[in-house]
Scaffold this motif. Structure first.
Motif, PDB file in Angstrom:
ATOM      1  N   LEU A   1     113.586  44.100  12.140  1.00 32.79           N
ATOM      2  CA  LEU A   1     112.266  43.545  11.873  1.00 32.79           C
ATOM      3  C   LEU A   1     111.246  44.253  12.750  1.00 32.79           C
ATOM      4  CD1 LEU A   1     113.118  39.744  11.828  1.00 32.79           C
ATOM      5  CD2 LEU A   1     112.729  41.239   9.878  1.00 32.79           C
ATOM      6  N   HIS A   2     110.112  44.560  12.176  1.00 32.91           N
ATOM      7  CA  HIS A   2     109.040  45.187  12.938  1.00 32.91           C
ATOM      8  C   HIS A   2     107.906  44.181  13.097  1.00 32.91           C
ATOM      9  CE1 HIS A   2     110.923  49.093  12.858  1.00 32.91           C
ATOM     10  NE2 HIS A   2     111.169  48.910  11.569  1.00 32.91           N
ATOM     11  N   PHE A   3     107.469  44.018  14.321  1.00 32.16           N
ATOM     12  CA  PHE A   3     106.401  43.079  14.619  1.00 32.16           C
ATOM     13  C   PHE A   3     105.120  43.860  14.878  1.00 32.16           C
ATOM     14  CE2 PHE A   3     110.339  40.997  15.786  1.00 32.16           C
ATOM     15  CZ  PHE A   3     110.208  39.782  15.156  1.00 32.16           C
ATOM     16  N   ASP A   4     104.045  43.448  14.219  1.00 32.46           N
ATOM     17  CA  ASP A   4     102.769  44.119  14.408  1.00 32.46           C
ATOM     18  C   ASP A   4     102.095  43.732  15.721  1.00 32.46           C
ATOM     19  OD1 ASP A   4     102.973  45.519  12.036  1.00 32.46           O
ATOM     20  OD2 ASP A   4     102.015  43.932  10.876  1.00 32.46           O
TER      21      ASP A   4
ATOM     22  N   LEU B   1     121.938  45.876  20.189  1.00 33.01           N
ATOM     23  CA  LEU B   1     120.760  45.948  21.052  1.00 33.01           C
ATOM     24  C   LEU B   1     119.769  44.874  20.632  1.00 33.01           C
ATOM     25  CD1 LEU B   1     119.174  47.059  23.306  1.00 33.01           C
ATOM     26  CD2 LEU B   1     118.384  48.903  21.848  1.00 33.01           C
ATOM     27  N   LYS B   2     119.040  45.041  19.559  1.00 31.53           N
ATOM     28  CA  LYS B   2     118.092  44.016  19.110  1.00 31.53           C
ATOM     29  C   LYS B   2     118.580  43.320  17.845  1.00 31.53           C
ATOM     30  CE  LYS B   2     114.500  44.516  21.926  1.00 31.53           C
ATOM     31  NZ  LYS B   2     113.857  43.477  22.667  1.00 31.53           N
ATOM     32  N   SER B   3     119.229  44.063  16.938  1.00 22.51           N
ATOM     33  CA  SER B   3     119.697  43.436  15.707  1.00 22.51           C
ATOM     34  C   SER B   3     120.894  44.197  15.165  1.00 22.51           C
ATOM     35  CB  SER B   3     118.580  43.408  14.656  1.00 22.51           C
ATOM     36  OG  SER B   3     118.285  44.724  14.230  1.00 22.51           O
ATOM     37  N   ALA B   4     121.663  43.523  14.330  1.00 18.40           N
ATOM     38  CA  ALA B   4     122.819  44.121  13.669  1.00 18.40           C
ATOM     39  C   ALA B   4     123.181  43.250  12.477  1.00 18.40           C
ATOM     40  CB  ALA B   4     124.003  44.231  14.623  1.00 18.40           C
ATOM     41  N   THR B   5     123.962  43.804  11.588  1.00 17.88           N
ATOM     42  CA  THR B   5     124.475  43.066  10.437  1.00 17.88           C
ATOM     43  C   THR B   5     125.970  42.890  10.626  1.00 17.88           C
ATOM     44  OG1 THR B   5     122.816  44.077   9.002  1.00 17.88           O
ATOM     45  CG2 THR B   5     124.730  43.113   7.926  1.00 17.88           C
ATOM     46  N   LEU B   6     126.464  41.684  10.396  1.00 20.25           N
ATOM     47  CA  LEU B   6     127.898  41.427  10.438  1.00 20.25           C
ATOM     48  C   LEU B   6     128.401  41.378   9.012  1.00 20.25           C
ATOM     49  CD1 LEU B   6     128.136  38.646  13.161  1.00 20.25           C
ATOM     50  CD2 LEU B   6     128.308  41.116  13.435  1.00 20.25           C
ATOM     51  N   SER B   7     129.496  42.066   8.745  1.00 22.40           N
ATOM     52  CA  SER B   7     130.022  42.140   7.388  1.00 22.40           C
ATOM     53  C   SER B   7     131.540  42.183   7.424  1.00 22.40           C
ATOM     54  CB  SER B   7     129.480  43.395   6.697  1.00 22.40           C
ATOM     55  OG  SER B   7     130.080  43.566   5.438  1.00 22.40           O
ATOM     56  N   SER B   8     132.153  41.736   6.341  1.00 24.53           N
ATOM     57  CA  SER B   8     133.606  41.825   6.226  1.00 24.53           C
ATOM     58  C   SER B   8     134.037  43.226   5.806  1.00 24.53           C
ATOM     59  CB  SER B   8     134.124  40.780   5.232  1.00 24.53           C
ATOM     60  OG  SER B   8     133.511  40.987   3.971  1.00 24.53           O
ATOM     61  N   THR B   9     133.098  44.069   5.393  1.00 22.21           N
ATOM     62  CA  THR B   9     133.391  45.438   4.977  1.00 22.21           C
ATOM     63  C   THR B   9     132.353  46.396   5.553  1.00 22.21           C
ATOM     64  OG1 THR B   9     133.595  46.927   3.085  1.00 22.21           O
ATOM     65  CG2 THR B   9     132.124  45.048   2.825  1.00 22.21           C
ATOM     66  N   PRO B  10     132.760  47.623   5.885  1.00 23.13           N
ATOM     67  CA  PRO B  10     131.772  48.591   6.384  1.00 23.13           C
ATOM     68  C   PRO B  10     131.024  49.301   5.255  1.00 23.13           C
ATOM     69  CG  PRO B  10     133.950  49.540   6.495  1.00 23.13           C
ATOM     70  CD  PRO B  10     134.125  48.124   6.011  1.00 23.13           C
ATOM     71  N   PHE B  11     131.351  48.994   4.009  1.00 29.00           N
ATOM     72  CA  PHE B  11     130.773  49.694   2.864  1.00 29.00           C
ATOM     73  C   PHE B  11     129.581  48.978   2.255  1.00 29.00           C
ATOM     74  CE2 PHE B  11     135.275  50.803   3.099  1.00 29.00           C
ATOM     75  CZ  PHE B  11     135.160  52.161   3.320  1.00 29.00           C
ATOM     76  N   CYS B  12     128.818  48.277   3.054  1.00 28.49           N
ATOM     77  CA  CYS B  12     127.625  47.599   2.551  1.00 28.49           C
ATOM     78  C   CYS B  12     126.416  48.067   3.354  1.00 28.49           C
ATOM     79  CB  CYS B  12     127.779  46.080   2.625  1.00 28.49           C
ATOM     80  SG  CYS B  12     127.694  45.411   4.273  1.00 28.49           S
ATOM     81  N   PRO B  13     125.222  47.960   2.766  1.00 31.41           N
ATOM     82  CA  PRO B  13     124.027  48.356   3.529  1.00 31.41           C
ATOM     83  C   PRO B  13     123.723  47.330   4.622  1.00 31.41           C
ATOM     84  CG  PRO B  13     123.411  47.509   1.372  1.00 31.41           C
ATOM     85  CD  PRO B  13     124.907  47.567   1.401  1.00 31.41           C
TER      86      PRO B  13
ATOM     87  N   ALA C   1     118.553  39.892  23.231  1.00 33.45           N
ATOM     88  CA  ALA C   1     118.539  38.664  22.435  1.00 33.45           C
ATOM     89  C   ALA C   1     117.215  38.384  21.744  1.00 33.45           C
ATOM     90  CB  ALA C   1     118.906  37.476  23.329  1.00 33.45           C
ATOM     91  N   ASP C   2     116.115  38.804  22.316  1.00 37.25           N
ATOM     92  CA  ASP C   2     114.807  38.433  21.787  1.00 37.25           C
ATOM     93  C   ASP C   2     114.017  39.669  21.371  1.00 37.25           C
ATOM     94  OD1 ASP C   2     112.252  37.462  21.272  1.00 37.25           O
ATOM     95  OD2 ASP C   2     112.350  35.982  22.880  1.00 37.25           O
ATOM     96  N   PRO C   3     113.766  39.839  20.068  1.00 39.17           N
ATOM     97  CA  PRO C   3     113.040  41.026  19.623  1.00 39.17           C
ATOM     98  C   PRO C   3     111.585  41.068  20.082  1.00 39.17           C
ATOM     99  CG  PRO C   3     113.407  39.547  17.784  1.00 39.17           C
ATOM    100  CD  PRO C   3     114.143  38.983  18.955  1.00 39.17           C
TER     101      PRO C   3
END
Length: 125
Positions: free
Chosen positions: A80-83, A63-75, A113-115
């Motif tokens: 990001l929160h914009f004031d 949706l707005k952000s995600a993390t791409l990782s080679s493993t699902p076992f990482c945080p 694409a744009d937060p």
């Protein structure tokens, strides 16, 4: 953070609320990589960590952000929160009413694409 992305590589898409103790990340295969240069979009073969690039195939997962990782076992990275609240409000409508679906699809992609973008569809359409 490190690594490279290439088309065809498998990665896990971690939402901002992902919990590594309960890995439920979706594994996908990278379709295409792009670099955005002004109005132009150029296809590329590899992108290294720390660079900004477009990734084909994530439209339905992020949706707005995600993390791409080679493993699902990482945080996962947190969103990001914009004031600051959006300062410009624009009403848009299609030139031809039959194109309302295309306009909604485009606004949905812009919202993803744009937060800093906030899209509101009113009852009147």
């Amino acid at each position: 953070f490190s690594g490279t992305l290439r088309p065809g590589r498998s990665v896990h898409v971690l939402s901002p609320r992902h919990d590594p103790r309960r890995p439920d990340a979706e594994e996908i295969r990278i379709e295409n990589l792009y670099v955005l240069m002004g109005r132009e979009v150029e296809s590329i073969d590899v992108v290294s960590a720390g660079n900004v690039a477009g990734i084909g195939g994530l439209e339905t997962l992020v949706l707005k952000s995600a993390t791409l990782s080679s493993t699902p076992f990482c945080p996962a990275f947190r969103s990001l929160h914009f004031d600051a609240a959006p300062i410009v409000r624009v009403a848009v409508e299609p030139v031809h009413p039959s194109h309302i679906g295309r306009l909604r699809d485009g606004l949905r992609l812009l919202n993803q694409a744009d937060p800093c973008v906030e899209v509101i569809v009113q009852e009147t359409g």
